[in-house]
Design an enzyme around this catalytic site. Structure first.
Site, PDB file in Angstrom:
ATOM      1  N   HIS A  61     -11.938   5.509   1.759  1.00  0.00           N
ATOM      2  CA  HIS A  61     -13.324   5.857   1.514  1.00  0.00           C
ATOM      3  C   HIS A  61     -14.010   6.498   2.711  1.00  0.00           C
ATOM      4  CE1 HIS A  61     -13.328   1.514   2.568  1.00  0.00           C
ATOM      5  NE2 HIS A  61     -14.161   1.952   3.457  1.00  0.00           N
ATOM      6  N   ASP A  69      -2.838  -1.273   2.876  1.00  0.00           N
ATOM      7  CA  ASP A  69      -1.585  -1.899   2.423  1.00  0.00           C
ATOM      8  C   ASP A  69      -1.553  -2.254   0.942  1.00  0.00           C
ATOM      9  OD1 ASP A  69      -0.142  -1.650   4.691  1.00  0.00           O
ATOM     10  OD2 ASP A  69      -0.497  -3.685   5.431  1.00  0.00           O
ATOM     11  N   LYS A 102      -1.981   2.695  -1.538  1.00  0.00           N
ATOM     12  CA  LYS A 102      -2.586   4.006  -1.803  1.00  0.00           C
ATOM     13  C   LYS A 102      -1.584   5.136  -1.562  1.00  0.00           C
ATOM     14  CE  LYS A 102      -5.844   3.266   1.229  1.00  0.00           C
ATOM     15  NZ  LYS A 102      -5.625   1.846   1.569  1.00  0.00           N
ATOM     16  N   THR A 103      -0.959   5.091  -0.381  1.00  0.00           N
ATOM     17  CA  THR A 103      -0.025   6.151  -0.028  1.00  0.00           C
ATOM     18  C   THR A 103       1.180   6.139  -0.962  1.00  0.00           C
ATOM     19  OG1 THR A 103      -0.718   5.745   2.236  1.00  0.00           O
ATOM     20  CG2 THR A 103       1.170   7.188   1.943  1.00  0.00           C
TER      21      THR A 103
HETATM   22  P1  GDP Z   1      -1.772   1.902   1.845  1.00  0.00           P
HETATM   23  O1  GDP Z   1      -2.068   1.339   3.187  1.00  0.00           O
HETATM   24  O2  GDP Z   1      -2.772   1.454   0.834  1.00  0.00           O
HETATM   25  O3  GDP Z   1      -1.558   3.379   1.824  1.00  0.00           O
HETATM   26  O4  GDP Z   1      -0.411   1.201   1.360  1.00  0.00           O
HETATM   27  P2  GDP Z   1       1.058   1.755   1.393  1.00  0.00           P
HETATM   28  O5  GDP Z   1       1.308   2.702   0.311  1.00  0.00           O
HETATM   29  O6  GDP Z   1       1.401   2.157   2.774  1.00  0.00           O
HETATM   30  O7  GDP Z   1       1.859   0.434   1.015  1.00  0.00           O
HETATM   31  C1  GDP Z   1       1.800  -0.718   1.809  1.00  0.00           C
HETATM   32  C2  GDP Z   1       3.031  -1.546   1.582  1.00  0.00           C
HETATM   33  O8  GDP Z   1       3.082  -2.010   0.233  1.00  0.00           O
HETATM   34  C3  GDP Z   1       4.308  -0.769   1.812  1.00  0.00           C
HETATM   35  O9  GDP Z   1       5.228  -1.618   2.459  1.00  0.00           O
HETATM   36  C4  GDP Z   1       4.774  -0.427   0.406  1.00  0.00           C
HETATM   37  O10 GDP Z   1       6.156  -0.312   0.314  1.00  0.00           O
HETATM   38  C5  GDP Z   1       4.289  -1.628  -0.378  1.00  0.00           C
HETATM   39  N1  GDP Z   1       4.040  -1.309  -1.773  1.00  0.00           N
HETATM   40  C6  GDP Z   1       3.311  -0.275  -2.263  1.00  0.00           C
HETATM   41  N2  GDP Z   1       3.317  -0.284  -3.603  1.00  0.00           N
HETATM   42  C7  GDP Z   1       4.062  -1.356  -3.983  1.00  0.00           C
HETATM   43  C8  GDP Z   1       4.429  -1.906  -5.252  1.00  0.00           C
HETATM   44  O11 GDP Z   1       4.092  -1.413  -6.322  1.00  0.00           O
HETATM   45  N3  GDP Z   1       5.198  -3.034  -5.218  1.00  0.00           N
HETATM   46  C9  GDP Z   1       5.609  -3.610  -4.058  1.00  0.00           C
HETATM   47  N4  GDP Z   1       6.345  -4.688  -4.165  1.00  0.00           N
HETATM   48  N5  GDP Z   1       5.286  -3.113  -2.870  1.00  0.00           N
HETATM   49  C10 GDP Z   1       4.514  -2.001  -2.813  1.00  0.00           C
END
Ligand code: GDP
Length: 476
Positions: A136, A88, A91-92
């Site tokens: 990872h 969260d 990354k994606t």
């Molecule tokens: P992952 O689990 O690391 O792949 O994270 P995701 O890309 O799925 O993002 C997790 C949550 O964080 C999602 O609800 C995204 O919309 C939110 N999110 C990602 N990047 C940002 C950002 O730069 N700003 C904000 N406010 N939310 C973000």
């Protein structure tokens, strides 16, 4: 029969100097040009977390990647980047946002294909390859299979959340791989973002970013609001320049499987990241235990292409079966040869699965049933504190399906009695900052006990966890 340290290093894609260091720690002062025996080589291979694969001489020729391309044949190649970080933290989102910066995406007119990796062209025309399986686990699994495909890691840390357990794991995995890291402090659009706190906390894990006077590049970004993406790309390119990444494009191709599956209608398909050489339609190849002939290649934009050079990810059609992520692909001269090598590898793999000698973790469960798996282990360490820490951590990584059973733990060098116990239970024997005495070493060799040495508890646990998970995975 032996192998020089340098050649072994080449085969493992590790630095010769690191092997020399490891050998020194094992009490063997040698230089990279010296020859070591088979047993020592195996010990080293395991110590570096690689699989041992005994191969015929014929196979070695194509499998090793040990032949080094002459300097004058090398041309610059694109960096391969993996994104890691806590769940969260974005990354994606960052992978999607970066993909959106591709200057050719619009004009190419292709449709985005998720093939496990993609390339972007930056404003200055430079190409960057991103692996789009974040995290990872994939990284480490590939590495465990000897596939060090990542040149640069981008560590994503959410500025509102700070350092979390998986952030720390990612840091440790990256360090273990010796891959340079760039920290992307994400979600700076949020009111609660505190990037400075992230930088400070990173110090506790020996990651000193530029702003704190260190060497690790950091950049504030928002994947959501598309802030800082160009800066991140610049920093990746800067890091890539420092690495002077090169490969010979004018030779028979070698690559690694990024992902592979059975596709309805298209048969077995695999995304190959080309390491060196140029993969062409019509090429005959062996990949893991499979062989094939490149029938067609599709890039990340869904376009059919005829050739793929170094650092390029392509989906390859025309495989005899589905290979595993991390498998090496090598182009060979003809189909007979491809089938021969693939068959040989399959045979070896079967032998490995059915052999009774407990030479490695992999063998231990093959004879057991799936109901209640126990994972026996013997632990020796240099001080009581670390032995206790290891034992309690090992107990905690048990799951419903598989349970760690510490047969014995104690302080001091590994003795014959430890080896006997491990041999009897077909358990691996772990030395934390300790080594076996001479007699114990001989006994371990005779009884084919898997001796493993660690000096970082984290590494020990990760490897055991990996082996446990691997044993539960369905047999291919
Ligand atoms: P992952 O689990 O690391 O792949 O994270 P995701 O890309 O799925 O993002 C997790 C949550 O964080 C999602 O609800 C995204 O919309 C939110 N999110 C990602 N990047 C940002 C950002 O730069 N700003 C904000 N406010 N939310 C973000």
């Amino acid at each position: 029969e032996g192998i020089t340290v340098q050649e072994l290093a080449n085969r493992m894609a590790e630095k010769g100097a690191d092997l020399v260091k490891a050998l020194f720690k094992m009490g063997m002062p040698v230089t990279v040009n010296q020859t070591i025996d088979q047993d020592t080589a195996e010990l080293l291979v395991e110590e570096f977390g690689h699989r041992i694969q005994r191969v015929s001489d014929a196979d070695v020729e194509i499998d090793t990647g040990a032949d080094v391309d002459a300097d004058e044949t090398l041309k610059p190649r694109a960096p391969v980047v993996t994104i890691m970080g806590h769940v969260d933290h974005g990354k994606t989102s960052l992978l999607d946002a970066l993909r959106g910066t591709d200057v050719v995406a619009g004009e190419a007119g292709g449709i985005t294909q998720h093939i496990g990796a993609y390339q972007i062209k930056a404003k200055g025309g430079e190409i960057i390859t991103f692996l789009d399986t974040p995290g990872h686990e994939a990284f480490t699994e590939m590495r465990a299979r000897g596939a060090n495909v990542t040149d640069i890691v981008v560590l994503v840390v959410a500025a509102n959340d700070g350092l979390m357990p998986q952030t720390i794991e990612a840091i440790n995995h990256t360090k273990a791989a010796g891959v340079p890291m760039i920290v992307a402090i994400n979600k700076i659009d949020l009111d609660t973002a505190n990037p400075q706190r992230v930088r400070e906390r990173l110090l506790e894990h020996e990651v000193m970013v530029e702003e704190m006077g260190g060497e690790v590049q950091d950049v504030e970004v928002s994947a959501l609001k598309k802030i800082g993406l160009d800066t991140l790309i610049e920093k990746i390119l800067l890091q890539a320049e420092l690495l002077e990444l090169k490969a010979n494009p004018d030779r028979t191709a070698e690559g690694r499987v990024i992902e592979a599956q059975l596709d309805k209608g298209r048969g077995a398909v695999a995304t190959i990241l080309v390491g060196r050489g140029t993969l062409k339609v019509g090429d005959i190849f062996v990949v893991g235990e499979q062989s094939g002939k490149v029938r067609a290649m599709v890039n990340d934009k869904g376009q059919n292409i005829k050739e793929a050079g170094p650092s390029m990810p392509v989906e390859v059609l025309g495989l005899s079966g589905v290979p595993m992520a991390g498998d090496q692909l090598s182009v060979v001269e003809n189909e007979a040869r491809a089938r021969e090598v693939a068959a040989y590898r399959a045979e070896q793999a079967t032998k490995k699965r059915t052999t009774s000698a407990p030479t490695s973790f992999e063998h231990m469960f093959s004879a057991l049933n799936t109901t209640q798996i126990e994972y026996p282990i013997v632990v020796k360490g240099d001080v009581q504190g670390s032995v206790e820490a290891i034992v309690s951590s090992l107990n905690r990584i048990s799951t419903d399906e598989i349970k760690v059973r510490v047969l014995h733990s104690g302080v001091g060098a590994i003795t014959e009695s430890d080896v006997t116990l491990a041999a009897a239970s077909r358990a691996p024997l772990i030395g934390f900052n300790v080594r076996p005495n001479a007699k114990a070493r001989q006994l371990a060799e005779r009884d084919k006990v898997s001796l493993r040495y660690y000096d970082v508890i984290y590494d020990l646990l990760e490897e055991v966890k990996g082996e446990m998970a691997g044993q539960l995975a369905p047999e291919r």
